[in-house]
Design a protein around this motif. Structure first.
Motif, PDB file in Angstrom:
ATOM      1  N   ARG A   1      49.089  43.030  44.968  1.00  0.00           N
ATOM      2  CA  ARG A   1      48.296  43.174  46.187  1.00  0.00           C
ATOM      3  C   ARG A   1      48.087  41.848  46.927  1.00  0.00           C
ATOM      4  N   LEU A   2      48.020  40.761  46.160  1.00  0.00           N
ATOM      5  CA  LEU A   2      47.682  39.470  46.765  1.00  0.00           C
ATOM      6  C   LEU A   2      48.881  38.529  46.773  1.00  0.00           C
ATOM      7  N   THR A   3      49.095  37.850  47.880  1.00  0.00           N
ATOM      8  CA  THR A   3      50.142  36.834  47.922  1.00  0.00           C
ATOM      9  C   THR A   3      49.659  35.592  47.180  1.00  0.00           C
ATOM     10  N   GLY A   4      50.600  34.739  46.843  1.00  0.00           N
ATOM     11  CA  GLY A   4      50.239  33.489  46.191  1.00  0.00           C
ATOM     12  C   GLY A   4      49.254  32.690  47.030  1.00  0.00           C
ATOM     13  N   ASP A   5      49.468  32.697  48.357  1.00  0.00           N
ATOM     14  CA  ASP A   5      48.571  31.940  49.233  1.00  0.00           C
ATOM     15  C   ASP A   5      47.147  32.486  49.185  1.00  0.00           C
ATOM     16  N   GLU A   6      47.039  33.805  49.186  1.00  0.00           N
ATOM     17  CA  GLU A   6      45.702  34.407  49.160  1.00  0.00           C
ATOM     18  C   GLU A   6      44.971  34.057  47.866  1.00  0.00           C
ATOM     19  N   ILE A   7      45.694  34.182  46.749  1.00  0.00           N
ATOM     20  CA  ILE A   7      45.107  33.834  45.455  1.00  0.00           C
ATOM     21  C   ILE A   7      44.654  32.379  45.449  1.00  0.00           C
ATOM     22  N   GLU A   8      45.518  31.530  45.963  1.00  0.00           N
ATOM     23  CA  GLU A   8      45.219  30.106  45.988  1.00  0.00           C
ATOM     24  C   GLU A   8      43.912  29.868  46.742  1.00  0.00           C
ATOM     25  N   THR A   9      43.787  30.549  47.869  1.00  0.00           N
ATOM     26  CA  THR A   9      42.587  30.374  48.683  1.00  0.00           C
ATOM     27  C   THR A   9      41.337  30.898  47.974  1.00  0.00           C
ATOM     28  N   LEU A  10      41.478  32.048  47.353  1.00  0.00           N
ATOM     29  CA  LEU A  10      40.330  32.616  46.641  1.00  0.00           C
ATOM     30  C   LEU A  10      39.831  31.664  45.552  1.00  0.00           C
ATOM     31  N   TYR A  11      40.759  31.169  44.766  1.00  0.00           N
ATOM     32  CA  TYR A  11      40.367  30.266  43.677  1.00  0.00           C
ATOM     33  C   TYR A  11      39.813  28.957  44.235  1.00  0.00           C
TER      34      TYR A  11
END
Lengths: 209, 209, 209, 209
Positions: free
Chosen positions: A179-189
DNA sequence: AATGAATGAGTGTTCATTCAT
DNA sequence: TATGAATGAACACTCATTCAT
């Protein structure tokens, strides 16, 4: 007369085999764990008889040591050459680097955390020294940022471990194409880490605690 | 009636041996890993011949399954009976509970995270279902708190994993009797978690991002 | 006071269990062979724990000995009480008896031939003595019939073995409900045996030899 | 070319060891039965460590399969090359061949009949197919001979089994150096078989039945 | 550099049997 | 008479490693 006992061709072939051994062992260790993987399985994955492995690594333990030490060396080297914009906040730099690198090298990372106890004491010490060097980078960032008032961290050593544990847990569940792109995950963390170490003067949570 | 073919004493003795097997296996698996521990080692630690283990557990795999499932069951039961002041913020409740429980049961926790891949698929599914139930507790807390405006969490599933990874990493390095007491550690981690999910409206980090 | 330590009920129960052990062992030995059947399997088939078997038979070997000796005893007793018409030719009597008995007790027969080598020397001697008594019956028939000119047998010992091997092979392939009834089979074999030992004076095969 | 990675000497040594394993297993299986012989015993008879057996046969079962299949193949090949005078009656040919071959290979024959049930289903099917081919030879002889009026056989399939059982029983008791020479035994059995299938027109037994 | 054969120790598991209850 | 726990030896098989070729 040309008495070259180890012609260039042989040396190249050997180096290639060693590399295939590393790759096969990496995959198998990551999947099943060092103790559960046999030299026969590695040999079979390489397409070679078990005895041939010993031309490239003196023992099974040495394969593990090789994988872990070279992983740590590559990690530290990658940090040195990370090439982020110089204006970027150091913490952001570290978090982004760590996540990207660890998502790309999931197998190496997994082994590096899971197989520490299977290292001989000597090899363990060598790997741990590297690991400490890596963690020290984050600790420095937190210390300097705290001193400068950019962050508020009570105990940088503890915060380092907490942050690294949080980030390193990511590759155990994150899968590309979900569901999440690498960029989105990166931002969340990144957001969570920043907030966790942010100065607290005006934080509204004060009132809710 | 005197026709009790299986006297209480026998059954008791058996139950005690089974418990000693569990304890020995727990310790050995935590130290060396499931794959690296032999039934002979477990038997020897219990003070019994290898064959006797099979009176209590049909296979080595069943010992692991027993340890992991009963750990998860105990964890969930402990949460139900945690008994925190009802006024306490749910997140604080969870964090304090998690840290305390996991520091007390370092071996079980370690195994629960390290030996998942050594479970048969069926047993793995059972353990994972329990784990998901436990993680769902934190996810709910974050979701409800976010809705109520107490926390600001973009993605509660991701935040759950991040927080649990952070907290669960603690027992891998924290040792009682070191520089920090359990209470101090608890407070340090609690502070970081709270800040990480705190509403961001007035957070000063905004300006540094 | 009535100090009867083993009441009639117990003795009866024990005898019944022993019989169930015999039946279970017979079936299992016939299916898989003595060496491949464990005491646990027998116990499980009986519905009892392994230790209980030792109340009825001192060793596994004794179960085999019991089965084989009682089979041989039953075989000899059955011959004594066969009850054929007194006018019937003795060879026909023997062949019909042998086939009928061996088709009815396929398991016992199979074990009696297959498990001889698994008997302790002493038990082997006892069983072989019985077997010799049985074979001597046929040998006598052939000798007496030869003397009387009814049969023509060059070597009655050899003929005995040949005939018994032929007849005993039958239960290994014959199944009730197939193309041939028991009576038909009996007649086919009887015909072959009779011809094999028939006086040869006018036999046409003379010319083909 | 010097790039032969598996020198002839190694392969030869391996083949010799495999052959010694076959010989040792044949003897031990014949003596004690497949289930009662351990890989340790075979290894010890070969003069090698147990693990070395697995360089030549993947499992114990494979040793048995190898012995039984190669026996059946050798038996069929030997029949093809038997080289009897062309004028000889086909039945005489078969009986003489069968007796000679089976007396020479008592161990193989014994195993082939005793260990069928210890074969995996797949291997059992393969062996049984060979056995059927062999039995079909005798059945054909009986059928053709009956049609031609040379023999009188009511049911060639049944007669085949009866004759083969009779003949195959021979090696279980006959020992060279005893009272009877191989030739004498051969003649005794041949006579019985011939008579058993002989045309009955003028047989005197008619009157005695 | 690779093979195939071998070693010696070890694997998880099963064995027949014993015995207190 | 039966149980459940235990033993001590054995089982088929695998292990990391060695080595002549």
């Amino acid at each position: 007369m040309a008495l070259d006992a180890t012609p260039a061709q042989s040396r190249t072939k050997g180096r290639e085999t060693a590399e295939r051994v590393r790759k096969a062992a990496l995959k198998l260790f990551a999947e099943a764990g060092y103790a559960a993987v046999s030299m026969r399985e590695i040999a079979s994955a390489v397409g070679v008889q078990p005895g041939a492995l010993y031309n490239h690594f003196p023992t099974k333990q040495d394969i593990l040591k090789d994988l872990m030490l070279s992983h740590m060396a590559a990690l530290l080297a990658a940090w040195e050459n990370a090439g982020f914009p110089s204006a970027m906040d150091p913490l952001e730099r570290f978090v982004r680097f760590h996540i990207r690198y660890h998502l790309q090298r999931a197998d190496e990372v997994f082994i590096a955390y899971m197989e520490l106890r299977n290292l001989d004491p000597e090899n363990f010490a060598a790997v741990e020294a590297q690991r400490n060097r890596y963690e020290a980078i984050l600790t420095s960032i937190l210390e300097e940022g705290s001193t400068a008032g950019r962050y508020a961290v009570d105990n940088p050593r503890v915060a380092t471990r907490a942050i690294i544990a949080m980030l390193t847990g990511l590759p155990t569940w994150y899968r590309e194409g979900g569901r999440l792109t690498g960029d989105e995950i990166e931002t969340l963390y990144l957001t969570m880490v920043r907030k966790a170490v942010a100065p607290v003067d005006t934080q509204s949570q004060r009132e809710t605690g």
